[in-house]
Design a protein around this motif. Structure first.
Motif, PDB file in Angstrom:
ATOM      1  N   GLN A 116      18.619 -30.657  86.574  1.00  0.00           N
ATOM      2  CA  GLN A 116      19.302 -31.917  86.318  1.00  0.00           C
ATOM      3  C   GLN A 116      20.557 -31.751  85.463  1.00  0.00           C
ATOM      4  OE1 GLN A 116      18.696 -35.014  87.443  1.00  0.00           O
ATOM      5  NE2 GLN A 116      17.069 -34.214  88.749  1.00  0.00           N
TER       6      GLN A 116
ATOM      7  N   TRP B  82      23.595 -38.099  93.700  1.00  0.00           N
ATOM      8  CA  TRP B  82      22.870 -38.318  92.448  1.00  0.00           C
ATOM      9  C   TRP B  82      22.802 -39.821  92.197  1.00  0.00           C
ATOM     10  CZ3 TRP B  82      26.435 -34.583  93.265  1.00  0.00           C
ATOM     11  CH2 TRP B  82      26.067 -33.257  93.028  1.00  0.00           C
TER      12      TRP B  82
ATOM     13  N   GLU C 276      26.342 -37.063  80.372  1.00  0.00           N
ATOM     14  CA  GLU C 276      25.041 -37.679  80.611  1.00  0.00           C
ATOM     15  C   GLU C 276      24.604 -37.598  82.059  1.00  0.00           C
ATOM     16  OE1 GLU C 276      28.152 -40.734  81.449  1.00  0.00           O
ATOM     17  OE2 GLU C 276      27.818 -39.108  80.024  1.00  0.00           O
ATOM     18  N   GLY C 277      25.476 -37.068  82.934  1.00  0.00           N
ATOM     19  CA  GLY C 277      25.125 -36.971  84.340  1.00  0.00           C
ATOM     20  C   GLY C 277      26.114 -36.098  85.077  1.00  0.00           C
ATOM     21  N   GLU C 278      26.033 -36.104  86.391  1.00  0.00           N
ATOM     22  CA  GLU C 278      26.899 -35.265  87.214  1.00  0.00           C
ATOM     23  C   GLU C 278      28.362 -35.619  87.034  1.00  0.00           C
ATOM     24  OE1 GLU C 278      28.259 -32.432  89.803  1.00  0.00           O
ATOM     25  OE2 GLU C 278      26.300 -32.636  88.830  1.00  0.00           O
TER      26      GLU C 278
ATOM     27  N   TYR D 274      21.494 -42.823  89.343  1.00  0.00           N
ATOM     28  CA  TYR D 274      21.119 -43.009  87.942  1.00  0.00           C
ATOM     29  C   TYR D 274      20.836 -44.482  87.666  1.00  0.00           C
ATOM     30  CZ  TYR D 274      23.320 -38.398  87.418  1.00  0.00           C
ATOM     31  OH  TYR D 274      23.661 -37.078  87.548  1.00  0.00           O
TER      32      TYR D 274
ATOM     33  N   CYS E  74      21.975 -43.548  80.530  1.00  0.00           N
ATOM     34  CA  CYS E  74      22.078 -43.125  81.922  1.00  0.00           C
ATOM     35  C   CYS E  74      20.973 -42.113  82.194  1.00  0.00           C
ATOM     36  CB  CYS E  74      23.456 -42.512  82.182  1.00  0.00           C
ATOM     37  SG  CYS E  74      23.690 -41.859  83.841  1.00  0.00           S
ATOM     38  N   THR E  75      20.034 -42.459  83.060  1.00  0.00           N
ATOM     39  CA  THR E  75      18.910 -41.579  83.355  1.00  0.00           C
ATOM     40  C   THR E  75      18.748 -41.431  84.864  1.00  0.00           C
ATOM     41  OG1 THR E  75      17.383 -43.459  83.295  1.00  0.00           O
ATOM     42  CG2 THR E  75      17.686 -42.213  81.247  1.00  0.00           C
ATOM     43  N   PRO E  76      18.290 -40.260  85.320  1.00  0.00           N
ATOM     44  CA  PRO E  76      18.055 -40.104  86.761  1.00  0.00           C
ATOM     45  C   PRO E  76      17.146 -41.207  87.291  1.00  0.00           C
ATOM     46  CG  PRO E  76      17.895 -37.995  85.647  1.00  0.00           C
ATOM     47  CD  PRO E  76      18.013 -39.024  84.566  1.00  0.00           C
TER      48      PRO E  76
END
Length: 663
Positions: A220, A604, A515-517, A606, A613-615
């Motif tokens: 992740q 992706w 926090e993410g891609e 979220y 920000c979470t998967p």
């Protein structure tokens, strides 16, 4: 031991040395990004090891590509019996030059990745034509020197190794004579077998397709996934991908389907002979006649402001002005490079990944805010810090609505602080008397000012050296203070009290941990409208840079024919906002974020709750399907209309394109 075997063993040792040096570059990068890893990845040595192993896999692909011609040369020389000193010298020259280039890519990738959170890719070729500017950026930023030193050290070590081997082996090459048929056949078999192994190494895997960048993704953590990609592999593969005909245009949806979808989403029917999105806009009331000053703030992520959680008090003026303005808390830049911000903010067309729509010898024509104001009798001016040819700005802006362009050529040489030209402070002080003269003519003006100081190499005045811990933060404080001085001085002028000020980040930058891609800070930018007639309020509607031009024209109450993708943010609302960063596209609303890599065909999803920000727990939720439809439709429709020339009321051929990011 025969020269043939000795040379093959030498190539194997050289291969292993190259892998070791490339691993060393990757360890340096891992050390640099370790503080920014998310909690679920920080301290996970098993994930670190997996990333390094995948990196070794990709490094081996590149090194096998280097070794393949070397093995073939050795095999042909051995079988033919034509052993010559010059052949060995040429072999070592090939190895030295190619590995030097690979080490250069690995070294350059470290600061590039720290700035963009992207592996070195084809977008860097767009810097090639700006030789002095690019060299000035590289050698003007002191933090880059350590990576240049790493490159020099690795290259010197490889050069020493190759020279040492040449001295030891060249005599044996000369002595080789009188080979039997059996020996030649044996050497041919060994050479073919090793060549086959190299070919397999270049292919990288057993499956139907050869190895692709997506093979590096295993967890992740965006940072650790990218850590496994070899920079030279990414650079070459993205370059070749861009040269393929099918990748010259975007193919997310069938074009007609996308255009019909955009019409529905924007509530447009189009106007025959103009554009499928064209409409006539007739605001109520008389035009205000106000001047307009738009400031595009270099790399100004909203996350640098106290209003959005930054604790360093870097932007006290911008935070104060925010409370006195019509401010949008959910504004997103169209892309992650300056040309994207200019293109979207001024002409209301979304940027399509890392493409630079302003470039090309056949200058494309666009109607937008500059042309609408020019037709309404405004004098239009553009101020930049660097040379006017940068990103083709001079030609593009003069073709598309700007009467005057002020650039580095207009400023004294003594004012230049680096290869990007003058500082923000000088730019603003230069613009003030020019605007005063334009106001004295009695005609309203539209001035666009593009700042630069918040871009490497950072030139921090002494007075700001203690404002923050790092040059990256110190320069933000300086940029904010330059804004304060300019706005304060402008408001003392008679013209300033009759001016609509528009402030927006040209794009963001990485602030805090990703926090993410696609970190939000890359595209989340401040947007403020300030001036006479503006009632201070904060709007939480989702808007983009593509909405600035229609909103400004609405505030000025000017009629015009619109055929772009923007909305008047005071009279319309979007269900979500869409944007891009290089070859990644995204759409978000208040509860969900959809991210898609066009290059890797990877998605992706979220969940967004309380600024977290979470998967996504359920990536197949209808919310993500709607966001996917929104961004795919808008970008594909934009691609179609640009290709067909639906960017201006003036008839012209479809515009040519090339790519060129700046920052």
């Amino acid at each position: 031991m025969s020269p043939f075997i000795k040379t093959l063993l030498h190539l194997l040792r050289t291969h292993l040395l190259a892998l070791a040096l490339l691993t060393a570059f990757r360890l340096v990068l891992l050390t640099a990004i370790a503080p920014d890893l998310t909690p679920d990845a920080s301290g996970r040595y098993d994930l670190y090891a997996m990333a390094l192993l995948r990196g070794l896999w990709f490094d081996n692909v590149v090194c096998c590509a280097v070794m393949l011609p070397a093995v073939l040369v050795v095999g042909v020389s051995a079988v033919s019996g034509w052993w010559h000193r010059r052949t060995l010298r040429g072999l070592h020259l090939w190895l030295g030059i190619t590995y030097a280039l690979i080490f250069a890519a690995s070294a350059a990738n470290i600061p590039y990745f720290l700035y963009f959170t992207k592996i070195l890719n084809a977008s860097i070729w767009n810097w090639a034509e700006y030789g002095t500017t690019t060299l000035g950026m590289l050698f003007g930023e002191a933090s880059y020197y350590i990576y240049m030193g790493l490159f020099a050290l690795a290259t010197a070590l490889m050069a020493w190794w190759l020279h040492r081997s040449y001295v030891r082996h060249h005599a044996a090459w000369v002595r080789q004579r009188g080979l039997s048929v059996q020996q030649r056949l044996a050497m041919a078999g060994v050479s073919l077998a090793l060549g086959g192994l190299c070919l397999f190494g270049v292919r990288g895997r057993m499956g139907y397709n050869p190895i692709k960048v997506s093979a590096a993704y295993f967890c992740q953590s965006t940072l650790l996934n990218n850590l496994g990609v070899n920079p030279m592999f990414c650079l070459l593969s993205s370059t070749f991908d861009d040269l393929r005909p099918e990748n010259r245009t975007l193919h997310l949806l069938p074009s007609q389907q996308a255009v019909r979808g955009a019409q529905q989403l924007l509530g447009r029917q189009g106007m025959p002979g103009l554009s499928p999105l064209a409409r006539e806009v007739k605001p109520e009331g008389q035009p205000t006649g106000q001047n307009v000053v738009m400031i595009l703030m270099e790399s100004m992520s909203a996350k640098l402001m106290a209003r959005f959680g930054h604790t360093g008090r870097l932007t006290p003026f911008l935070d104060s002005l925010y409370t006195q303005s019509l401010a949008f808390s959910n504004c997103y830049s169209s892309g992650n490079h300056t040309n994207h911000g200019l293109y979207a903010s001024l002409y209301a067309f979304p940027s399509i990944m890392f493409r630079n729509a302003m470039k090309g010898s056949n200058i494309p024509r666009y109607d937008g805010l500059p042309t609408a104001l020019q037709q309404a009798g405004y004098r239009t001016l553009f101020f930049m810090t660097h040379e006017s040819q940068y990103d083709n700005m001079n030609a593009f802006f003069r073709t598309n609505g700007y009467d005057e362009v002020y650039a580095q050529e207009d400023y004294p040489r003594s004012a230049r602080v680096n290869n990007f030209g003058v500082s923000d402070g000088f730019l603003f002080s230069y613009a003030l008397p020019v605007l005063r003269r334009k106001a004295a003519s009695g005609k309203p003006f539209f001035a666009t000012l593009l700042t630069i100081s918040n871009h490497p190499p950072y030139v921090v005045p002494e007075a700001f050296a203690r404002r923050a811990a790092t040059p990256e933060e110190q320069i933000v404080a300086y940029a904010d203070d330059c804004l304060r001085e300019f706005i304060t001085a402008a408001l003392r002028e008679p013209w300033g009290r009759n001016t609509l000020f528009v402030l927006v980040g040209d794009h963001g930058k990485l602030v805090g941990k990703p926090e993410g891609e696609l970190p939000e800070s890359y595209n989340h930018v401040p947007l403020l409208f300030f001036g006479r007639g503006i009632t201070p309020q904060e709007r939480t509607d989702f808007v983009g840079q593509i909405d600035i031009a229609p909103t400004v024209l609405g505030l000025l109450r000017l009629p015009y024919v619109q055929h772009d993708f923007g909305i008047d943010a005071l009279r319309e609302q979007r269900p979500a906002i869409f944007y891009s960063a290089d070859k990644t596209i995204a759409a978000r609303n208040d509860s969900a974020l959809f991210v898609y890599s066009v290059e890797h065909n990877r998605t992706w999803c979220y969940d967004l709750h309380h600024n977290q920000c979470t998967p996504a727990r359920n990536p197949r939720d209808a919310a993500f399907t709607r966001l996917r439809h929104y961004v795919f439709t808008m970008l594909q429709a934009a691609e179609s209309l640009v290709q067909q020339g639906y960017t201006t009321r003036s008839p012209h051929a479809p515009s040519s394109r090339s790519t060129e990011p700046r920052s």
